[in-house]
Design a protein around this motif. Sequence first.
Motif, PDB file in Angstrom:
ATOM      1  N   VAL A   2     -99.833   4.342 -28.286  1.00 53.24           N
ATOM      2  CA  VAL A   2     -99.814   5.649 -27.881  1.00 53.24           C
ATOM      3  C   VAL A   2     -98.578   6.116 -28.412  1.00 53.24           C
ATOM      4  O   VAL A   2     -97.277   5.563 -28.841  1.00 53.24           O
ATOM      5  CB  VAL A   2     -99.517   5.297 -26.234  1.00 53.24           C
ATOM      6  N   GLN A   3     -98.535   7.356 -28.772  1.00 57.51           N
ATOM      7  CA  GLN A   3     -97.367   8.259 -29.212  1.00 57.51           C
ATOM      8  C   GLN A   3     -97.009   9.055 -28.163  1.00 57.51           C
ATOM      9  O   GLN A   3     -97.720   9.763 -27.449  1.00 57.51           O
ATOM     10  CB  GLN A   3     -97.794   8.898 -30.474  1.00 57.51           C
ATOM     11  N   SER A  25    -100.223  10.788 -26.924  1.00 57.17           N
ATOM     12  CA  SER A  25    -101.688  10.825 -27.628  1.00 57.17           C
ATOM     13  C   SER A  25    -101.882   9.439 -28.208  1.00 57.17           C
ATOM     14  O   SER A  25    -100.976   8.370 -28.188  1.00 57.17           O
ATOM     15  CB  SER A  25    -101.364  11.973 -28.906  1.00 57.17           C
ATOM     16  N   GLY A  26    -103.031   9.249 -28.659  1.00 52.99           N
ATOM     17  CA  GLY A  26    -103.468   8.046 -29.250  1.00 52.99           C
ATOM     18  C   GLY A  26    -104.358   7.195 -28.299  1.00 52.99           C
ATOM     19  O   GLY A  26    -104.718   6.018 -28.708  1.00 52.99           O
ATOM     20  N   ASP A  99     -97.636   2.601 -20.439  1.00 52.12           N
ATOM     21  CA  ASP A  99     -98.159   1.297 -20.374  1.00 52.12           C
ATOM     22  C   ASP A  99     -99.390   1.300 -19.610  1.00 52.12           C
ATOM     23  O   ASP A  99     -99.825   2.139 -18.832  1.00 52.12           O
ATOM     24  CB  ASP A  99     -97.448   0.412 -19.501  1.00 52.12           C
ATOM     25  N   PRO A 100    -100.812   0.445 -20.396  1.00 52.31           N
ATOM     26  CA  PRO A 100    -101.911   0.592 -19.774  1.00 52.31           C
ATOM     27  C   PRO A 100    -102.071  -0.205 -18.672  1.00 52.31           C
ATOM     28  O   PRO A 100    -103.111   0.042 -17.855  1.00 52.31           O
ATOM     29  CB  PRO A 100    -102.611  -0.288 -20.795  1.00 52.31           C
ATOM     30  N   MET A 101    -101.016  -0.739 -17.851  1.00 45.38           N
ATOM     31  CA  MET A 101    -101.099  -1.411 -16.710  1.00 45.38           C
ATOM     32  C   MET A 101    -101.095  -0.562 -15.409  1.00 45.38           C
ATOM     33  O   MET A 101    -100.242   0.576 -15.605  1.00 45.38           O
ATOM     34  CB  MET A 101    -100.109  -2.627 -16.606  1.00 45.38           C
ATOM     35  N   TRP A 111     -92.407  -2.265 -20.323  1.00 43.96           N
ATOM     36  CA  TRP A 111     -93.504  -1.215 -20.774  1.00 43.96           C
ATOM     37  C   TRP A 111     -93.809  -1.166 -22.330  1.00 43.96           C
ATOM     38  O   TRP A 111     -92.728  -1.648 -23.022  1.00 43.96           O
ATOM     39  CB  TRP A 111     -92.775   0.287 -20.622  1.00 43.96           C
ATOM     40  N   ASP A 112     -94.763  -0.720 -22.552  1.00 52.09           N
ATOM     41  CA  ASP A 112     -95.279  -0.910 -24.149  1.00 52.09           C
ATOM     42  C   ASP A 112     -94.993   0.021 -25.070  1.00 52.09           C
ATOM     43  O   ASP A 112     -94.593  -0.278 -26.245  1.00 52.09           O
ATOM     44  CB  ASP A 112     -96.768  -1.219 -24.186  1.00 52.09           C
TER      45      ASP A 112
END
Length: 124
Positions: A2-3, A25-26, A99-101, A111-112
């Motif tokens: 993710v950007q 994005s991404g 974060d996808p969670m 956080w990713d």
Amino acid sequence: QVQLVESGGGLVQAGGSLRLSCAASGRTFSRISMGWFRQAPGKEREFVAAINWSSGYTIYADSVKGRFTISRDNAKNTVYLQMNSLKPEDTAVYYCAADPMNVLKKTGGLWDYWGQGTQVTVSS
């Protein structure tokens, strides 16, 4: 991946308002939880606000509750931080995180993805 790109920072007088934006994005934005953190000079990064992807549930730091509002526009892949009644102690670099969670976390290390940050300066 993710950007994240933040915008909207600047100089404002105490009591004023700013709206920060973070464009993502991404990855499918509607399936990403989003958050805002900040770091003042000489201080550790701290949690500000977050919003999950499934229900729009939000959480806030006590220091900004009632003054800041986080929101998201999935059609624009953007998360916002509306900051009202700004105080000099809100001065910091503000970072967007993703974060996808679906579970929201106040610990930055969980956080990713992170943006580069945008400076907010509140003058007294």
